[in-house]
Write a protein that holds these residues in place. Structure first.
Motif, short mmCIF file in Angstrom:
data_model
loop_
_atom_site.label_atom_id
_atom_site.label_comp_id
_atom_site.label_asym_id
_atom_site.label_seq_id
_atom_site.Cartn_x
_atom_site.Cartn_y
_atom_site.Cartn_z
N THR A 33 15.84 2.28 110.61
CA THR A 33 16.98 1.54 110.04
C THR A 33 18.27 1.93 110.73
O THR A 33 18.48 3.09 111.09
N LEU A 49 22.39 1.78 109.98
CA LEU A 49 23.51 1.54 109.06
C LEU A 49 24.79 1.56 109.89
O LEU A 49 25.12 2.58 110.49
N LEU A 50 25.49 0.44 109.94
CA LEU A 50 26.70 0.35 110.76
C LEU A 50 27.84 -0.20 109.93
O LEU A 50 27.70 -1.24 109.28
N TRP A 51 28.97 0.51 109.96
CA TRP A 51 30.17 0.11 109.23
C TRP A 51 31.39 0.24 110.13
O TRP A 51 31.36 0.94 111.15
N LEU A 69 28.26 3.16 103.33
CA LEU A 69 27.32 3.67 104.33
C LEU A 69 26.60 4.90 103.80
O LEU A 69 25.36 5.01 103.87
N ALA A 70 27.35 5.84 103.25
CA ALA A 70 26.74 7.07 102.74
C ALA A 70 25.83 6.78 101.56
O ALA A 70 24.78 7.44 101.38
N TYR A 80 24.02 4.04 101.03
CA TYR A 80 22.76 3.53 101.58
C TYR A 80 21.99 4.65 102.26
O TYR A 80 20.75 4.73 102.16
N ALA A 81 22.71 5.54 102.97
CA ALA A 81 22.04 6.61 103.70
C ALA A 81 21.27 7.55 102.77
O ALA A 81 20.22 8.09 103.14
N ALA A 86 17.62 6.58 108.34
CA ALA A 86 18.55 5.65 108.97
C ALA A 86 19.47 6.34 109.98
O ALA A 86 19.94 7.46 109.74
N ARG A 87 19.73 5.64 111.07
CA ARG A 87 20.75 6.07 112.02
C ARG A 87 22.08 5.51 111.56
O ARG A 87 22.18 4.32 111.23
N ARG A 88 23.11 6.35 111.54
CA ARG A 88 24.41 5.94 111.01
C ARG A 88 25.41 5.76 112.15
O ARG A 88 25.52 6.62 113.02
N MET A 117 29.53 4.69 112.57
CA MET A 117 30.82 4.33 111.98
C MET A 117 31.78 3.99 113.12
O MET A 117 32.07 4.82 113.97
#
Length: 336
Positions: free
Chosen positions: A279, A281-283, A295-296, A298-299, A305-307, A309
């Motif tokens: 997954t 996660l991009l914000w 983001l956090a 969902y994480a 998931a790879r985050r 920002m």
């Protein structure tokens, strides 16, 4: 009658009369075309905006198709320029959005992967059924059936922006056989830190409502942070767009009541705990719609998931920072 010699030219009066006639015929033809175009726009003013959407699609190197699945007629853009066997990437747009929002990212990915960019049912060029449910859960079921149709043999990489992110999260969690990897981009579906947008939604308002020039500017100022990326909508396209959004106001309110205040408003975040796929996660840090605190949240539910920002962009990361979004998607797909 004496034949004109090879060296003799036409007299001035023999040249000017046909030229004047030609100019007059051209002028009449141009006027007729202008009147025809004016009549067409009078009966279908949104064609002016649709024409620009067609220009954007062609510039992105995409084709357009449609498919009927049950009661829903899906319209989608696609690109098949990728090598044989390349993964299929499906991109879902957000609330009040359309497939065109994804075109800058699709243009960057289309030679690497097969890309499919639909208008979700109820939005854009896809059909809308009076009284139908267009909330998170109902749309995720529709998306699963769409994936069965456009990629029947292989699971897809499913990307969702904003509302489309909530739909993508539910689809990945509840239909895992259809989704190989998932990207949640500025995704709705969790209880993020309060901001003006969220407070207005909880109060029963539609902060995205557009009904005049001032509200159109407010809408653009809310979703965009990067001034350079903010679109300009010249006259008369602005009037046409405002009129369309007025027509859609009741529909927008019904959808927002369901995904922003209804029982399923946090369902994507709850079901995200069942996402097992790789997954992304991009914000954007300056997102004034779905606060970056999401983001956090969902994480916590998707530990694998790879985050990512990003700085210097707002809610429309896919338009403000398409290169960064495309790069993160490539990493999602290519990671082991």
């Amino acid at each position: 009658m004496r034949e004109r010699g090879r060296g003799e030219g036409l007299r001035n009066d023999e040249v000017t009369v046909p030229r004047h006639r030609r100019l007059r015929l051209v002028s009449i033809a141009v006027l007729a075309l202008l009147l025809l175009a004016a009549a067409f726009l009078w009966h279908n003013p949104y064609a002016l905006i649709s024409g620009d959407f067609t220009r954007q699609r062609i510039a992105a190197g995409l084709s357009k198709a449609g498919v009927r699945i049950g009661d829903d007629h899906w319209v989608y853009a696609y690109g098949d320029d990728a090598p044989p066997g390349a993964p299929t990437v499906v991109m879902l747009h957000g609330f009040t959005g359309s497939k065109e929002n994804w075109f800058p990212v699709a243009r960057l990915l289309r030679e690497l992967y097969r890309v499919v960019v639909p208008d979700l049912p109820g939005w854009g060029e896809s059909n809308r059924i009076d009284g139908a449910d267009y909330g998170f859960l109902a749309q995720s079921g529709r998306v699963a059936r769409f994936l069965d149709t456009v990629s029947p043999n292989e699971p897809v990489v499913l990307l969702g922006h904003s509302m489309g992110g909530g739909v993508a999260a539910l689809t990945a969690a509840r239909h895992p056989a259809r989704v190989a990897r998932v990207g949640l981009i500025d995704a709705a579906g969790v209880r993020f830190d309060d901001n003006r947008f969220g407070i207005e939604v909880l109060a029963g308002k539609n902060p995205f409502a557009v009904y005049d020039e001032a509200s159109l500017q407010r809408y653009l100022d809310t979703v965009f942070f990067n001034e350079a990326a903010k679109p300009t909508i010249p006259w008369p396209a602005d009037r046409i767009y405002i009129a369309r959004r007025r027509e859609d106001a009741a529909f927008e309110q019904r959808v927002l009541d369901r995904i922003g205040r209804g029982d399923e408003r946090f369902l994507p975040g709850e079901d995200a705990a069942n996402i097992r796929q790789p997954t992304l996660l991009l914000w954007c840090r300056q997102d004034a719609v779905i606060d970056a605190s999401a983001l956090a949240l969902y994480a916590r539910r998707i530990p694998q998931a790879r985050r990512v920002m990003l700085d210097g962009c707002g809610h429309m990361s896919i338009l403000e920072k398409p290169e960064a979004v495309a790069g993160a998607v490539v990493e999602l797909i290519e990671q082991d």
